[in-house]
Enzyme design. Structure first.
Site, PDB file in Angstrom:
ATOM      1  N   CYS A 277     -36.052 -13.513 -35.304  1.00  0.00           N
ATOM      2  CA  CYS A 277     -36.837 -12.768 -34.311  1.00  0.00           C
ATOM      3  C   CYS A 277     -37.451 -11.544 -34.973  1.00  0.00           C
ATOM      4  O   CYS A 277     -37.217 -11.255 -36.147  1.00  0.00           O
ATOM      5  CB  CYS A 277     -35.957 -12.351 -33.135  1.00  0.00           C
ATOM      6  SG  CYS A 277     -34.622 -11.231 -33.591  1.00  0.00           S
TER       7      CYS A 277
ATOM      8  N   ASP B  49     -64.222 -23.280 -33.668  1.00  0.00           N
ATOM      9  CA  ASP B  49     -63.880 -24.694 -33.857  1.00  0.00           C
ATOM     10  C   ASP B  49     -63.918 -25.131 -35.307  1.00  0.00           C
ATOM     11  O   ASP B  49     -63.553 -26.261 -35.624  1.00  0.00           O
ATOM     12  CB  ASP B  49     -64.849 -25.569 -33.055  1.00  0.00           C
ATOM     13  CG  ASP B  49     -66.221 -25.656 -33.702  1.00  0.00           C
ATOM     14  OD1 ASP B  49     -66.702 -24.616 -34.207  1.00  0.00           O
ATOM     15  OD2 ASP B  49     -66.813 -26.747 -33.715  1.00  0.00           O
TER      16      ASP B  49
ATOM     17  N   ASP C 219     -64.018 -20.363 -39.110  1.00  0.00           N
ATOM     18  CA  ASP C 219     -63.491 -19.461 -38.081  1.00  0.00           C
ATOM     19  C   ASP C 219     -62.018 -19.105 -38.304  1.00  0.00           C
ATOM     20  O   ASP C 219     -61.490 -18.233 -37.610  1.00  0.00           O
ATOM     21  CB  ASP C 219     -63.628 -20.101 -36.695  1.00  0.00           C
ATOM     22  CG  ASP C 219     -65.066 -20.424 -36.352  1.00  0.00           C
ATOM     23  OD1 ASP C 219     -65.935 -19.584 -36.627  1.00  0.00           O
ATOM     24  OD2 ASP C 219     -65.319 -21.523 -35.825  1.00  0.00           O
TER      25      ASP C 219
ATOM     26  N   ASP D 253     -67.585 -18.172 -31.639  1.00  0.00           N
ATOM     27  CA  ASP D 253     -68.448 -18.789 -32.638  1.00  0.00           C
ATOM     28  C   ASP D 253     -69.565 -19.507 -31.875  1.00  0.00           C
ATOM     29  O   ASP D 253     -69.401 -19.799 -30.682  1.00  0.00           O
ATOM     30  CB  ASP D 253     -67.630 -19.778 -33.473  1.00  0.00           C
ATOM     31  CG  ASP D 253     -68.494 -20.578 -34.428  1.00  0.00           C
ATOM     32  OD1 ASP D 253     -69.311 -19.974 -35.119  1.00  0.00           O
ATOM     33  OD2 ASP D 253     -68.345 -21.813 -34.451  1.00  0.00           O
TER      34      ASP D 253
ATOM     35  N   CYS E 212     -35.168  -9.085 -36.607  1.00  0.00           N
ATOM     36  CA  CYS E 212     -34.733  -9.474 -37.952  1.00  0.00           C
ATOM     37  C   CYS E 212     -35.721  -8.954 -38.991  1.00  0.00           C
ATOM     38  O   CYS E 212     -35.323  -8.434 -40.042  1.00  0.00           O
ATOM     39  CB  CYS E 212     -34.623 -10.993 -38.062  1.00  0.00           C
ATOM     40  SG  CYS E 212     -33.356 -11.727 -37.016  1.00  0.00           S
TER      41      CYS E 212
END
Length: 733
Positions: free
Chosen positions: A15, A623, A627, A414, A18
């Site tokens: 986590c 997409d 990107d 985009d 940590c």
């Protein structure tokens, strides 16, 4: 003194707390300048002076309760953690928990059944100290570091329920056992941990997918021979031969040949880019129809693709680890509960001298404070929220994203493949001669038959018939020529037409109009003996805006979300799309190495937007491979399900149907889920705030405390399940 940067892996982190403990342990070492630990890649980066040794850093990590591992391969960007946590402990735990849950399910039907006490003890012991051993280890590390986390709270709460049950079993009171509490809590938390490991694995896949774009070998010209060499052996100034259809292995400059290249991974632009003498090519892009000789200018770590990979990793590391609300509370809650339980034990024992009763009161405090409701408050809401979203086509791969998305006030898009279809369509046909539009399309289609070029496919999709063409010749970077009915025809760019001295009818206004809209223009011309080359028709190709895009942008504006276009396409094409969709801002002609920086700039600007919500965030929607750095840099990355695997791996959210309207839906379900989380935490603490004082003052025995604890769990789960009534905004229209 010269500084050195060390990299190594850190295992057994679970986590954000940590990460904090590892960074704290490393910063204590003299000579350490800066520390960054990435939970997603399990990689630590330490900047230190020359006196600090790697072994010293790794020893500090081991001493903090974790395991440091050297990086043996210098080109590794992320730790290989493809092996996800095994499902077997989950399956075993669920099977063992069923007999404890079954009596509660049968009770409303008047069926009273309970396992023998000795069998409860055996099963609970297996779950508590076998399957739950990891919580004890993690909790011990947290306590040793004078910190608290969810694992420590789980270990204490389940141990209290188990210990009280064991005590009751020893004194012969088999009617008041609480083994089911410890077993069910550990089972639910194990499921949550497994889901976390899946989310973490998804983060590293972005880097793995990007690395897969780099070819492993290159065909290098050595004298009169062409030798296939591993990419690691290719040097700057080597001449690399790139055949048609191959992925380009290096960054370089064309010294011979002509072709067109698919550079959508870099610019997002769907149209191929012509490559001739002295043109620059980039590793990872795809060569088109021609043979290219390329002189290498950058290899391996210096290549554009490697820099994109490094940027994705860097952007992930720059995300400040978000401390879970429950983890933050646990750091305070755990010692407070232990102190209250100790005070209860000493006060009752000292006043009444009945230490057995005092112990029961103290254990009641621990039982009422058992983190069942606290542990369920967030994950149940997230599990229901993500499940409902998935059924509507919104795949949320990271629970943190669902919590963060509600603060989004800026969405960057985009253009190509996101706001637009992603492939060129023939949208304009102007006939200059006496032929009909169908005749022109038939001529053009006959010249393009069998071609894989995007513009050719656009023409073929519109044509109703074909003519018979001969001597079809492709002119790299210019167009195609062919013989039809003993006449020479040419189909290609304006530049090529001018080089052929073609005769143009007055069409400059039309050319200017289409250019302003960002259209790609081609011409069909015919060789006429008396007039030379004559233009017959003009073709205008455009990447069409998605039909739902305008309504999707309006929906975001209704949610008070600003919209920005961030694209590698030219300014004119970007401006035209932005005007059609009423976007708030346009940033065009942006390269991948700049996209992440623009996201950081938007994040700063979003903080200045006046709103009742002080925590402003920026989302990026894309997409393509180009990107990926921006998706990783944004607070929330949203990928189109119709895009590349790299984009989906880099993003926290994927729109499986590729429908832009789902962005507003995703923000809406996030806001509702976040409200449920806050409500659940309220109920979890409501029972604790009421129950703990009552238990401490002796008004609650452990049995009533257990019932209150169960009621709090039922409350948060029931409240979370109300999210199932959510209806997508796109489906309500």
């Amino acid at each position: 003194m010269k500084t050195v940067e060390y990299h190594f892996f850190v295992e057994e982190m679970s986590c954000a707390s940590c990460v904090s403990r590892v960074e704290k342990a490393l910063r204590k070492i003299d000579g350490v300048i800066d520390v960054s630990v990435n939970l997603a890649t399990e990689k630590a980066t330490v900047e230190a002076n020359g006196n600090v040794k790697l072994d010293t850093l790794m020893a500090a990590v081991d001493k903090a309760g974790y395991h440091a591992v050297k990086i043996t391969e210098p080109e590794i960007h992320a730790k290989d953690i493809n092996k996800q946590a095994s499902l077997w402990p989950i399956i075993i735990s669920v099977i063992l928990a069923i007999p404890f849950v079954l009596p509660m399910l049968l009770e409303p039907f008047g069926i009273h059944w309970m396992m023998p006490a000795w069998l409860q003890l055996v099963i609970a012991s297996v779950v508590q100290f076998g399957l739950g051993a990891k919580f004890y280890r993690s909790g011990f590390n947290a306590a040793k570091a004078l910190s608290g986390n969810m694992d420590l709270l789980v270990a204490i709460g389940t141990s209290a329920a188990y210990g009280l049950s064991l005590y009751q079993l020893i004194i012969g009171n088999n009617d008041h056992l609480y083994f089911e509490s410890s077993v069910v809590i550990i089972t639910l938390i194990l499921i949550g941990k497994w889901l976390e490991s899946r989310a973490k694995h998804q983060t590293t896949q972005a880097i793995e997918a990007l690395s897969a774009l780099r070819p492993e070998v290159a065909l290098v010209r050595q004298g009169d021979q062409e030798v296939s060499l591993p990419i690691s052996q290719v040097k700057v100034d080597d001449v690399v031969v790139i055949k048609p259809g191959e992925r380009i292995p290096v960054d370089g400059v064309v010294i011979d040949g002509a072709s067109s290249c698919d550079e959508s991974m870099l610019t997002g632009e769907s149209f191929p880019v012509s490559k001739t003498l002295n043109s620059i090519v980039t590793g990872g892009t795809i060569n088109g129809e021609g043979l290219l000789m390329v002189k290498t200018t950058a290899v391996q770590a210096d290549s554009t693709l490697s820099k994109i990979i490094a940027m994705v990793e860097s952007a992930q590391a720059k995300k400040a680890p978000i401390q879970r609300i429950v983890d933050w509370i646990s750091a305070i809650f755990v010692p407070v509960i232990l102190l209250i339980a100790l005070i209860t034990l000493l006060a009752w024992g000292g006043i009444s001298h009945d230490w057995q009763q005092a112990l029961l009161h103290a254990v009641a405090v621990l039982v009422i404070a058992c983190p069942c409701a606290l542990g369920l408050a967030t994950p149940t809401a997230i599990m229901v929220g993500t499940g409902v979203a998935a059924r509507h086509g919104i795949l949320i791969k990271d629970a943190e994203a669902l919590e963060t998305l509600h603060n989004i006030n800026t969405v960057a898009f985009d253009k190509t493949g996101t706001l637009t279809i992603g492939k060129p369509e023939l949208v304009e046909l102007d006939v200059m001669g006496t032929e009909t539009a169908d005749q022109i399309l038939a001529l053009a289609a006959s010249m393009q038959a069998g071609s894989e070029h995007p513009l050719a496919k656009a023409i073929l999709a519109k044509a109703k018939s074909y003519n018979y063409a001969q001597n079809i010749t492709s002119v790299a970077g210019s167009g195609v020529m062919a013989t039809i009915d003993n006449h020479e025809y040419y189909l290609g760019s304006l530049r090529w037409m001018k080089s052929l001295n073609a005769y143009f009818v007055d069409m400059q206004d039309k050319i200017n109009e289409l250019t302003k809209k960002g259209y790609t223009i081609s011409f069909l011309a015919k060789q006429q003996s008396e007039n030379g080359v004559v233009i017959l028709a003009l073709f205008g190709f455009a990447d069409v805006i998605k039909p739902e895009a305008k309504n999707a942008i309006n929906a975001l504006h209704q949610l008070n979300v600003n919209t920005v276009m961030l694209t590698g396409d030219n300014q004119q094409a970007a401006n035209y799309v932005a005007q059609q969709l009423h976007l708030d801002k346009v940033i065009a002609e942006v390269l991948p190495q700049d996209k992440a920086n623009y996201i950081y700039q938007l994040q700063k600007e979003s903080q200045n937007i006046k709103s009742s919500n002080s925590n402003h965030k920026v989302a990026m929607v894309g997409d393509g491979i180009n990107d990926a750095p921006a998706l990783a840099a944004a607070d929330i990355g949203i990928a189109m399900g119709t895009g590349t695997d790299v984009a989906m791996h880099a993003a926290s959210i994927t729109l499986m149907r590729g429908n832009l309207f789902l962005i507003a839906d995703a923000i809406d379900i996030s806001r509702r889920t976040y409200n449920k989380i806050k409500q659940n935490l309220f109920w979890a603490f409501f029972y604790n705030l009421i129950g703990i004082p009552l238990a401490a003052f002796g008004f609650l025995n452990p049995m009533i405390a257990g019932a209150a604890m169960a009621l709090s769990s039922v409350s948060v789960v029931t409240n979370a399940l109300l999210l199932k009534r959510w209806q997508a905004r796109s489906e309500a229209k």
